[in-house]
Design an enzyme around this catalytic site. Structure first.
Site, short mmCIF file in Angstrom:
data_model
loop_
_atom_site.label_atom_id
_atom_site.label_comp_id
_atom_site.label_asym_id
_atom_site.label_seq_id
_atom_site.Cartn_x
_atom_site.Cartn_y
_atom_site.Cartn_z
N ASP A 152 33.47 38.10 47.58
CA ASP A 152 34.31 38.28 48.35
C ASP A 152 34.84 38.89 49.78
O ASP A 152 35.68 38.87 50.49
CB ASP A 152 33.65 39.42 47.98
CG ASP A 152 34.96 41.51 48.51
OD1 ASP A 152 35.54 41.99 47.99
OD2 ASP A 152 34.26 41.15 50.29
N ALA A 184 37.76 43.25 48.08
CA ALA A 184 38.74 42.43 47.40
C ALA A 184 37.65 42.33 45.97
O ALA A 184 38.63 42.32 45.44
CB ALA A 184 38.38 41.40 47.99
N ASP A 185 36.79 42.72 45.60
CA ASP A 185 36.52 42.67 44.31
C ASP A 185 37.02 44.15 43.12
O ASP A 185 36.88 43.64 42.44
CB ASP A 185 34.90 42.34 44.42
CG ASP A 185 33.68 41.15 44.88
OD1 ASP A 185 34.39 40.53 43.67
OD2 ASP A 185 32.69 41.27 44.66
N LEU A 186 36.18 44.85 44.46
CA LEU A 186 37.11 46.13 43.72
C LEU A 186 38.26 46.23 43.57
O LEU A 186 38.55 47.19 42.24
CB LEU A 186 36.34 47.74 45.11
CG LEU A 186 34.71 47.81 44.90
CD1 LEU A 186 34.30 48.43 46.38
CD2 LEU A 186 34.14 47.59 44.05
N GLY A 189 39.17 44.29 40.48
CA GLY A 189 38.82 45.34 39.01
C GLY A 189 39.32 46.41 38.60
O GLY A 189 40.52 46.30 37.71
#
Length: 413
Positions: A152, A184-186, A189
Site C-alpha cells: 500500500d 489503496a488496499d481498502l 478490496g
C-alpha cells in the site's frame, strides 16, 4: 470458540475460498461474508494470516496470554478459519477439492505463484468452469511490473496520491504524505468485491466463470478521480494543497477560538449563507468571491478574511450557527470522538462479538451497507487460527475424524 456461520443474507449459498492475507483480499472477502457468503479463510498452520501478529495492540486470551493483533480483527469477521499447508501435496490437493466445490476463489499471491500447487485460475477452471477467480496483486497480471511485489505505502507513492497529500511546497512540514490508513488496499478490496459480484451474476446467467484481475496500482490511479481529470483537462499535474480543495473554496479547516472546524462550501448560495452566519453578509457579495471559480482564483485573499471571523467564536458555536444556516461543517474528531458521536451510536457503528478464547468481546466497525430486505448479519467474530478446520473438511469434503487426525499428525492441516 464461535459456531459455524448460519446461511443468511443476500449471498447465502455462495462459497468463497479465501487464499488471501493481510488487507486488500481479506477486506473484499469480509464484505462478501457480511453479505452472507460462507468464506473459508485458508491460513498457514501454526502462523496464520500475517496480520495476526501485526501489533501492538493485541487482544488478551482468557488465560492472560497474548492473542491476535487488533489489525487482524478489522478484516476477518464472519469467516471460518481452516489451516492447510499448501506446500505439501496433500494440502494442495485438499484446497483443489475445496475450490472445485466453491463459487469464488480470492488470492493475492505473486503472479504465477499458485501454479505449482495447481491452484491457479487455468488449473481450477478445468474442474470448476463456473468458478469466479479473483487475483489481487500490486501491478496486475500483465505489464512490465507484473512480477513486482506491491504494498500500500509504495502504491500510494507510485500512484500519485502522496504527491497531492500534505502541506504545499514551501510550507512547514511540506513533505509528501501518505494517508493514515491503507487506502489503496481498502479501495482495492472494494473494487474486488464489486468485480466478484458482477462475475458471479454473469456465472449464474451463463454458467461461465472468469478471472477477475485487480491491481493496487490500477486502483490507486482510479482513486485519483477529479485530480486525474484535472490533469487531463489542464495538462498540469496537481500539487499538494494541504487541507484545501483544488476545485472548491472555501472547503477546508478554519481556526476557532478553541480549536478548528471544517467548512465544506459546495455552491455559491452556501457561501453567502456562510458569510451571513459568520456575521459579514457583505463578504458574500464581494465581487472577488461571487462564484466558486472566483473564490478558487482568489483563495489567498479569501481564507484570511474568513479565518478572522471564525477565530472570534468557539467550535461549538460555529457548528450550531452554520448547521442552522445550512452550511456543511463539522469538528475534526479523534478516533474516540468518532464513536462518541450521537450519530455513530444511533447508526450502531460498533459491532461487539464474543470469541470464547479471548478475555473480552471483540469490537469492529459495522458494515456501511444497509439493506432493507436482507440486512448484514454479524454471525461470527474474527476466528481463532484453524478454528473451523475439522468442521469444514468434514462438511465440504466428507473427511472422517480419523482422516483429519492423520492429516494433522502429518502437519498437512
Amino acid at each position: 470458540m464461535s459456531e459455524a456461520k448460519a446461511a443468511t443474507g443476500p449471498l447465502a449459498g455462495v462459497t468463497v475460498l479465501d487464499l488471501s492475507r493481510v488487507l486488500a483480499g481479506p477486506w473484499a472477502t469480509q464484505l462478501l461474508a457480511d453479505l452472507g457468503a460462507d468464506v473459508i479463510k485458508v491460513e498457514r498452520p501454526g502462523a496464520g494470516d500475517d496480520t495476526r501478529a501485526w501489533g501492538p495492540p493485541f487482544t488478551d486470551t482468557a488465560e492472560g496470554e497474548r492473542g491476535d493483533a487488533a489489525y487482524f480483527m478489522c478484516a476477518n469477521r464472519n469467516k471460518r478459519s481452516v489451516t492447510v499447508d499448501m506446500a505439501r501435496p496433500e494440502g494442495a490437493a485438499l484446497l483443489r477439492e475445496l475450490a472445485a466445490r466453491a463459487d469464488v476463489v480470492v488470492e493475492n499471491f505473486k503472479v504465477g505463484g499458485l501454479k505449482k500447487y495447481g491452484l491457479d485460475y487455468d488449473s481450477l477452471r478445468q474442474v470448476n468452469p463456473r468458478l469466479v477467480y479473483c487475483s489481487i496483486t500490486g501491478f496486475g497480471q500483465s505489464g512490465p511490473y507484473a512480477e513486482r511485489a506491491g504494498y500500500d505505502y509504495m502504491i500510494q507513492a507510485m500512484g500519485g496520491l502522496m504527491s497531492i497529500t500534505g502541506q504545499p511546497e514551501g510550507a512547514p512540514g511540506d513533505e509528501p504524505m501518505k494517508v493514515g490508513v491503507a487506502v489503496a488496499d481498502l479501495f482495492t478490496g472494494l473494487y474486488a468485491s464489486n468485480g466478484i459480484l458482477a462475475a458471479l451474476l454473469h456465472a449464474r446467467m451463463t454458467g461461465q466463470g472468469q478471472h477477475v484481475d485487480l491491481a493496487l496500482f490500477d486502483v490507486q490511479a482510479a482513486m485519483l478521480a477529479n485530480q486525474a481529470t484535472n490533469f487531463f483537462v489542464s495538462g498540469r499535474a496537481p500539487q499538494r494543497l494541504g487541507n484545501a480543495h483544488p476545485n472548491l473554496c472555501p472547503y477546508q479547516p478554519f481556526a476557532t477560538a478553541d480549536g478548528s472546524i471544517v467548512v465544506a462550501v459546495g455552491n455559491d448560495g452556501q457561501f453567502r449563507a456562510l458569510c451571513k452566519a459568520l456575521g459579514d453578509e457583505a463578504l458574500g457579495e464581494d465581487h472577488r468571491f461571487l462564484t466558486n471559480a472566483l473564490r478558487v482564483a482568489n483563495r489567498a485573499e479569501l481564507i484570511p478574511l474568513l479565518t478572522a471571523l471564525t477565530e472570534a467564536g468557539t467550535t461549538h458555536h460555529w457548528i450550531k450557527a452554520l448547521e442552522a444556516a445550512g452550511v456543511p461543517c463539522g469538528p475534526i474528531n479523534t478516533i474516540d470522538g468518532v464513536f462518541a458521536e450521537p450519530q455513530a451510536k444511533a447508526r450502531g457503528l460498533v459491532v461487539e462479538q464474543v470469541r470464547g478464547d479471548l478475555a473480552r468481546p471483540i469490537k469492529t466497525v459495522a458494515s456501511p451497507v444497509r439493506l432493507s430486505q436482507t440486512p448484514v448479519a454479524y454471525v461470527t467474530p474474527p476466528p481463532a487460527l484453524g478454528e473451523h478446520t475439522d468442521k469444514v473438511l468434514a462438511e465440504r469434503l466428507g473427511l472422517t475424524p480419523e482422516r483429519i487426525a492423520e492429516l494433522r499428525a502429518a502437519g498437512v492441516v
